[in-house]
Write an enzyme that holds these catalytic residues in place. Structure first.
Site, short mmCIF file in Angstrom:
data_model
loop_
_atom_site.label_atom_id
_atom_site.label_comp_id
_atom_site.label_asym_id
_atom_site.label_seq_id
_atom_site.Cartn_x
_atom_site.Cartn_y
_atom_site.Cartn_z
CD GLN A 212 68.72 -13.51 106.26
OE1 GLN A 212 68.99 -12.80 105.29
NE2 GLN A 212 67.86 -13.12 107.18
NE ARG A 325 57.07 -7.83 110.40
CZ ARG A 325 57.19 -8.19 111.67
NH1 ARG A 325 57.52 -7.28 112.58
NH2 ARG A 325 56.97 -9.41 112.06
NE ARG A 357 69.34 -4.51 111.42
CZ ARG A 357 70.57 -4.23 111.84
NH1 ARG A 357 71.48 -3.83 110.97
NH2 ARG A 357 70.91 -4.37 113.11
CG PHE A 359 59.66 -8.58 106.68
CD1 PHE A 359 60.45 -9.37 105.86
CD2 PHE A 359 58.32 -8.85 106.75
CE1 PHE A 359 59.89 -10.40 105.12
CE2 PHE A 359 57.74 -9.88 106.01
CZ PHE A 359 58.53 -10.65 105.19
CB ALA A 526 60.57 -11.68 112.01
CD GLU A 728 63.15 -7.41 111.33
OE1 GLU A 728 63.05 -7.69 110.12
OE2 GLU A 728 62.27 -7.70 112.17
#
Length: 781
Positions: A212, A325, A357, A359, A526, A728
């Site tokens: 990724q 997060r 997914r 995060f 993200a 996400e």
């Protein structure tokens, strides 16, 4: 208006906003879509397999390399001493060795690499690791509780504070202390980790990599080889899934393949077996939460203090931004006036956990949902009503604990629509009636909302580049810095380029992500893939459109405003001209027909020390209502119905977006119900390291009644096509499944006891919670 032009304008249609099939769908269904392992192997290719640490923590005393080299088919063995540059592939902190050197830090850590012309021969030789690795065993920290107790962290603790939580807790009419354990989750991408390194002339290295983050792989390989980034080229046409597991952790495989290829001057392919993939790589962080909540008679939270402890593993990897997060998403959809949050990234001698997914966002938001669900039961209220009482406001009570105003708050209308369309109130009454007459089978119902911030929480990562080429036959080629992992990013980017140039989608083609084309890219993560790369590609296409417009305006002596692009034509002062003809004329006039594009997300700022700022460009919203049926004697259960309403702004491609919502719902449901990770409590070995012991959802786990709808909305921010990210946020929707199960367990005790249900809510966990509720009822009686 003349008759020639009117039909042209009436049939004008945009490539954006339409439900187009995935650009590789026909290749997927025919099995002809080439993945990294499908690339034809060059002559002389060697296969690589990894020898793994047999102990969770130890001093590495040596390796019997002669014994490994003597195995049939072995060409060479690579160790840390063979790395010409720096032995590190840490994403942020430089604490993640490519191959173990001096210290063994978890059971499954790569220690040496075996090269053979035959993959199975390499694997057999690597499997001797437990016999040839010499070590002195050292004490190990195997759980986040142990790491936290020892104050052993991969990064310093984090704190986010608003108001005076201690005073608010003391003054609140009610107080509740809550502990909840939340398991991790394996990404379980269909295509495993793989890198294929091919030496090139003049110290060059081409690496085909399922990743990724091609630019990060380029950097890691260059550092490991002691070269510059311009020596290394990373190419990724597509991945068979990523989910965060190939953001940073593809690095160790890419680096080992490249080091071996450079040393042996031969192409090297490294594709670990699924079991080894499980043992080497990390996954979603396990969390546990300790919360104290003060609230009023309506269930409104007046003050809360929470400590979040994550299992980071042996190295930092991405644990710091994941925890950041999680702290930023603890509020989820709710106004919390006084809050003190503390985040601890516990170091453990297990795989280094990484992106997945959401995060960290799902882990943080789950905690407040668990708390509100518990408060409702304490007050004897419907959990939905407690959630509604705590929602963010529009003009007041609309600032997050980190200081960002919640703009474009559509929670109330979205929830109102779902409550009505799901018939929640009537179904609640029906379920209560069913449970009253059903001693063994119990139903549960829950409706949960979500608010999810979109942007990287490291500001400089919010940038992207793209290149658009227009050929003289009117066809278009696009390259951008994002990676396609099945989510439809390339399809959406192609749609937006076609939309900008007024072309049919068939005229636009997107090529493989390549660090020699678009440089210094951010990870496709993200949920920013379309936001960033779509805008960059649009910027490039707009530049070309402006050049063509200027050329036509000067040639036909008409104002630029009279020129429009649509339906594979360019309308010039009311007359449609074929796009390919215009392009050829422009080429003959020496007009530049290619352009680069660039985009940076505006309005972002973040202070990591104070944990205050504006970390997100906008918020996505959604809600889901789930109904379950559970057998209280066996712990078996079934999802009977799921109603989903999700906000993707103005959708670029509704079919792809609905697919993403459906997939996220089922994946999140798996995380919270069946996907249990288990490490041996003494050795630290991951025992759930294969499909035989780790259960992901299957088609049979999908509800027969699955109603997914996109909320009618348009992003107030200037995003690509006014859309919103969809990767996400919908992973939070299946919170409703977990809390429906908790509701079913609660009914065993007449909803008088808060079930101590852990996640994942496996059948064993459900039975444990049922037993705890029954015991509490007996004790109360």
């Amino acid at each position: 208006m003349n008759q020639t032009v009117e039909p042209f304008l009436k049939q004008a249609a945009s490539a954006a906003g339409q439900s187009k099939h995935h650009e590789s769908a026909h290749l997927h269904v025919t099995g002809s879509a080439p993945y990294t392992d499908d690339i034809l192997e060059l002559q002389g290719t060697l296969h690589c397999a990894l020898g793994l640490s047999p102990v969770a923590h130890g001093e590495l005393l040596g390796i019997d390399l002669d014994a490994v080299k003597a195995m049939p088919g072995v060409v060479a063995v690579i160790t840390a001493a063979d790395i010409p540059g720096v032995n590190d592939c840490g994403a942020i902190t430089h604490d993640d060795p490519i191959l173990a050197d001096g210290e063994l830090m978890y059971l499954g850590q790569p220690v040496f690499a075996v090269l053979s012309a035959d993959r199975e021969a390499a694997r057999r030789a690597a499997a001797t690791a437990s016999k040839v690795i010499k070590f002195k065993e050292l004490p190990a920290l195997l759980t986040p509780e142990q790491g936290h107790a020892a104050q052993s962290y991969v990064v310093p603790p984090m704190h986010m504070v608003r108001g005076d939580a201690a005073t608010a807790l003391a003054a609140a009419p009610h107080r509740l202390d809550v502990h909840v354990d939340l398991g991790g989750q394996e990404q379980f991408y269909l295509e495993g980790q793989i890198s294929y390194a091919v030496p090139r002339e003049n110290d060059g290295m081409l690496v085909y990599c399922s990743t990724q983050h091609p630019s990060e792989m380029q950097h890691h390989i260059a550092v490991a080889l002691g070269l510059h980034s311009h020596h290394v080229q990373i190419e990724c046409r597509r991945m068979g899934g990523g989910f965060g597991g190939k953001e940073s952790q593809s690095g160790v495989f890419a680096c080992i393949a490249a080091v071996a290829a450079r040393k042996l001057k031969r192409p090297v392919k490294l594709r670990p077996d699924r079991d080894d993939d499980f043992m080497i790589t990390g996954r979603r962080h396990c969390f546990y939460h300790d919360m104290a909540l003060g609230y009023d008679d309506e269930g409104r939270v007046l003050g809360t203090e929470v400590s979040m402890v994550s299992r980071s593993g042996f190295s930092a990897d991405l644990s710091a931004p994941v925890m950041g997060r999680a702290l930023c998403h603890f509020d989820n959809a709710y106004w919390l006036p006084h809050v003190a949050m503390h985040g601890f990234c516990a170091r453990t001698n297990t795989q280094s956990n990484t992106a997945f997914r959401g995060f960290g966002g799902p882990q943080g938001a789950f905690a407040i949902e668990y708390a509100l669900d518990s408060i409702a039961r304490e007050l004897g209220k419907d959990a939905l009503d407690v959630r509604l009482a705590n929602l963010y406001g529009v003009d007041t009570n609309n600032v997050t604990p980190y200081g960002q105003v919640v703009e474009d708050n559509v929670l109330q209308p979205l929830l109102g629509e779902l409550i009505a369309s799901s018939d929640y109130r009537a179904r609640r009454a029906d379920i209560d009636a069913f449970n009253a007459t059903s001693p063994v089978l119990k139903k549960g119902l829950a409706l949960t909302p979500l608010k999810f911030g979109i942007s990287f929480n490291v500001v400089h990562l919010n940038q992207a580049g793209a290149i658009v080429h227009v050929y003289t036959d009117g066809s278009v080629l696009v390259n951008h810095g994002g990676t396609e992992m099945g989510q439809g990013l390339n399809t959406k980017v192609a749609q937006m380029v076609a939309h900008t140039l007024g072309l049919s989608l068939e005229r636009v083609r997107v090529t493989a992500t390549d660090t020699h084309k678009v440089v210094n890219t951010s990870a496709t993560a993200a949920s920013t893939g379309t936001d960033l790369n779509g805008k960059a590609a649009q910027d490039a296409a707009l530049t070309i459109r402006k050049r063509l417009t200027q050329f036509l305006a000067e040639k036909h002596k008409v104002p630029a405003e009279s020129i429009h692009f649509a339906n594979d034509h360019v309308e010039v002062a009311g007359s449609p001209l074929p796009f390919d003809g215009v392009v050829m004329e422009a080429y003959m006039a020496r007009v530049q027909l290619w352009s680069d594009g660039f985009y940076t997300t505006p309005k972002l700022h973040w202070d990591r020390e104070t944990m205050q700022g504006h970390p997100f460009f906008y918020f996505a919203y959604g809600a889901a209502c789930s109904e379950v049926l559970m057998d209280t004697l066996t712990g078996e259960w079934k999802l009977l119905r799921a109603d989903v309403l999700h906000d993707v702004g103005q959708s670029i491609n509704p079919a792809l977006d609905i697919g993403q919502v459906e997939g996220a719902f089922i994946q999140g449901m798996g995380w919270l119900t069946t996907e249990e990770l288990y490490w041996h409590p003494k050795t630290g070995k991951l025992l759930t390291h294969a499909p035989s012991t780790y259960k992901i959802p299957t088609a049979s786990d999908c509800p027969e009644d699955f109603r997914v709808k996109l909320f009618d909305n348009r992003n107030v921010e200037d995003t690509i096509y006014r859309s919103k990210a969809v990767g996400e946020p919908p992973l939070l929707l299946p919170f409703s499944v977990f809390f429906a199960l908790r509701d079913a367990v609660s009914s065993v005790g007449g909803h008088k006891v808060n079930p101590p249900l852990r996640a994942p809510a496996t059948s064993e966990a459900l039975l444990d919670a049922v037993d705890a509720v029954k015991a509490a009822v007996r004790a109360g009686a």
